[in-house]
Design an enzyme around this catalytic site. Structure first.
Site, PDB file in Angstrom:
ATOM      1  N   SER A 153       5.937  -1.647  -2.283  1.00 17.56           N
ATOM      2  CA  SER A 153       6.083  -2.874  -3.483  1.00 17.56           C
ATOM      3  C   SER A 153       5.071  -2.299  -4.660  1.00 17.56           C
ATOM      4  O   SER A 153       4.023  -2.859  -4.685  1.00 17.56           O
ATOM      5  CB  SER A 153       5.859  -4.008  -2.804  1.00 17.56           C
ATOM      6  OG  SER A 153       4.740  -4.156  -1.995  1.00 17.56           O
TER       7      SER A 153
ATOM      8  N   GLY B  83      -0.583   2.342   6.560  1.00 15.68           N
ATOM      9  CA  GLY B  83      -0.750   1.651   7.914  1.00 15.68           C
ATOM     10  C   GLY B  83      -0.111  -0.060   7.710  1.00 15.68           C
ATOM     11  O   GLY B  83      -0.480  -0.666   8.618  1.00 15.68           O
ATOM     12  N   LYS B  84       0.586  -0.094   6.730  1.00 15.26           N
ATOM     13  CA  LYS B  84       1.387  -1.205   6.644  1.00 15.26           C
ATOM     14  C   LYS B  84       2.132  -1.987   7.917  1.00 15.26           C
ATOM     15  O   LYS B  84       1.882  -2.972   8.168  1.00 15.26           O
ATOM     16  CB  LYS B  84       2.174  -1.470   5.324  1.00 15.26           C
ATOM     17  CG  LYS B  84       1.564  -1.004   3.936  1.00 15.26           C
ATOM     18  CD  LYS B  84       2.557  -0.995   2.921  1.00 15.26           C
ATOM     19  CE  LYS B  84       3.577   0.078   3.112  1.00 15.26           C
ATOM     20  NZ  LYS B  84       3.115   1.393   3.259  1.00 15.26           N
ATOM     21  N   SER B  85       3.161  -1.098   8.394  1.00 12.95           N
ATOM     22  CA  SER B  85       3.970  -1.452   9.287  1.00 12.95           C
ATOM     23  C   SER B  85       3.087  -1.356  10.758  1.00 12.95           C
ATOM     24  O   SER B  85       3.255  -2.314  11.257  1.00 12.95           O
ATOM     25  CB  SER B  85       4.929  -0.449   9.554  1.00 12.95           C
ATOM     26  OG  SER B  85       5.957  -0.379   8.537  1.00 12.95           O
TER      27      SER B  85
ATOM     28  N   GLY C  69       0.898  -1.167   0.070  1.00 12.84           N
ATOM     29  CA  GLY C  69       0.027   0.069   0.069  1.00 12.84           C
ATOM     30  C   GLY C  69       0.680   1.194  -0.085  1.00 12.84           C
ATOM     31  O   GLY C  69       2.160   1.157  -0.034  1.00 12.84           O
ATOM     32  N   LEU C  70       0.142   2.215  -0.036  1.00 14.33           N
ATOM     33  CA  LEU C  70       0.869   3.690  -0.201  1.00 14.33           C
ATOM     34  C   LEU C  70       1.646   3.996   1.042  1.00 14.33           C
ATOM     35  O   LEU C  70       1.486   3.417   2.192  1.00 14.33           O
ATOM     36  CB  LEU C  70      -0.225   4.743  -0.356  1.00 14.33           C
ATOM     37  CG  LEU C  70      -0.877   4.813  -1.731  1.00 14.33           C
ATOM     38  CD1 LEU C  70      -1.687   5.736  -1.805  1.00 14.33           C
ATOM     39  CD2 LEU C  70       0.400   5.385  -2.904  1.00 14.33           C
ATOM     40  N   SER C  71       2.656   4.553   1.157  1.00 12.23           N
ATOM     41  CA  SER C  71       3.297   5.212   2.318  1.00 12.23           C
ATOM     42  C   SER C  71       2.308   5.807   3.112  1.00 12.23           C
ATOM     43  O   SER C  71       1.462   6.553   2.813  1.00 12.23           O
ATOM     44  CB  SER C  71       4.196   6.442   1.935  1.00 12.23           C
ATOM     45  OG  SER C  71       4.932   6.825   3.079  1.00 12.23           O
ATOM     46  N   GLY C  72       2.226   5.509   4.388  1.00 16.06           N
ATOM     47  CA  GLY C  72       1.152   6.210   5.485  1.00 16.06           C
ATOM     48  C   GLY C  72       0.031   5.091   5.362  1.00 16.06           C
ATOM     49  O   GLY C  72      -1.290   5.558   6.083  1.00 16.06           O
TER      50      GLY C  72
END
Length: 208
Positions: free
Chosen positions: A110, A41-43, A36-39
């Site tokens: 990615s 919430g992936k991490s 997903g985009l930066s920000g």
């Protein structure tokens, strides 16, 4: 295209097999690939899921995009070619974690579908690779912008920034889509854990 390898190298087959490691761990190995985009919430989501898996006795590890670029991929930039190489390396690293019988959770933008496809194909069984799309509108990601990256990208201070000056190719057939822009971390974690339970990867437990 086969993965590159160094010349004169031969794969050494271990006597302790993946199946034996999985029996010892009490669960199968798998890759949970958050994209997903930066920000988006992936991490945050990856670590929330890991906390729950760890509480259930699972062997886990989170590969975070920023952390990996502090070492293994510290020599790479953000050109299309460097992004592809970044994901190629992570795909192989994830494969090794799966062979160890662990559940590896990766949190990488990615952005390109082909790179994600190759990461899936790097593991022995495609079913071991679970692509989770963290669906969050660009406007919400920019509002979060904890690192100030979007602001700098909008001011032309960062080149090749995904969502601004570099594309993000939305997954066409992710294994799971979670609405990280509209739902809480706990709600999204429950969705991921439910999928892992349904596939027999995570033992059933009390979700967050």
């Amino acid at each position: 295209m086969p993965a590159p390898k160094s010349p004169h190298s031969v794969w050494h087959h271990a006597t302790v097999t993946r199946a034996r490691r999985e029996r010892q761990n009490g669960h199968p190995g798998a890759v949970v690939w958050f994209t997903g985009l930066s920000g988006s919430g992936k991490s945050t989501l990856a670590h929330a899921v890991e906390e729950q898996l760890h509480a259930r006795g699972c062997r886990t590890f989170v590969c975070d995009g920023d952390n990996i670029r502090h070492g293994l991929c510290g020599d790479l930039g953000f050109s299309d070619a460097d992004r592809a190489e970044n994901i190629r390396r992570i795909g192989h690293l994830a494969k090794l974690f799966v062979e160890s019988g662990a559940i590896v959770l990766t949190a990488f933008i990615s952005p390109f579908r082909e790179d994600r496809r190759r990461a899936r194909m790097s593991v022995d069984r495609a079913a071991d690779f679970i692509e989770v799309f963290c669906d969050c509108p660009l406007t919400v990601c920019e509002q979060r912008d904890i690192k100030g990256l979007y602001r700098r990208a909008r001011n032309n201070q960062i080149a090749d920034f995904t969502g601004i000056s570099s594309p993000y190719e939305t997954p066409q057939h992710p294994d799971l889509t979670v609405q990280t822009g509209a739902r809480s971390v706990a709600e999204c974690a429950r969705e991921v854990l439910a999928m892992l339970e349904s596939r027999g990867i995570a033992p059933r437990g009390e979700n967050v």
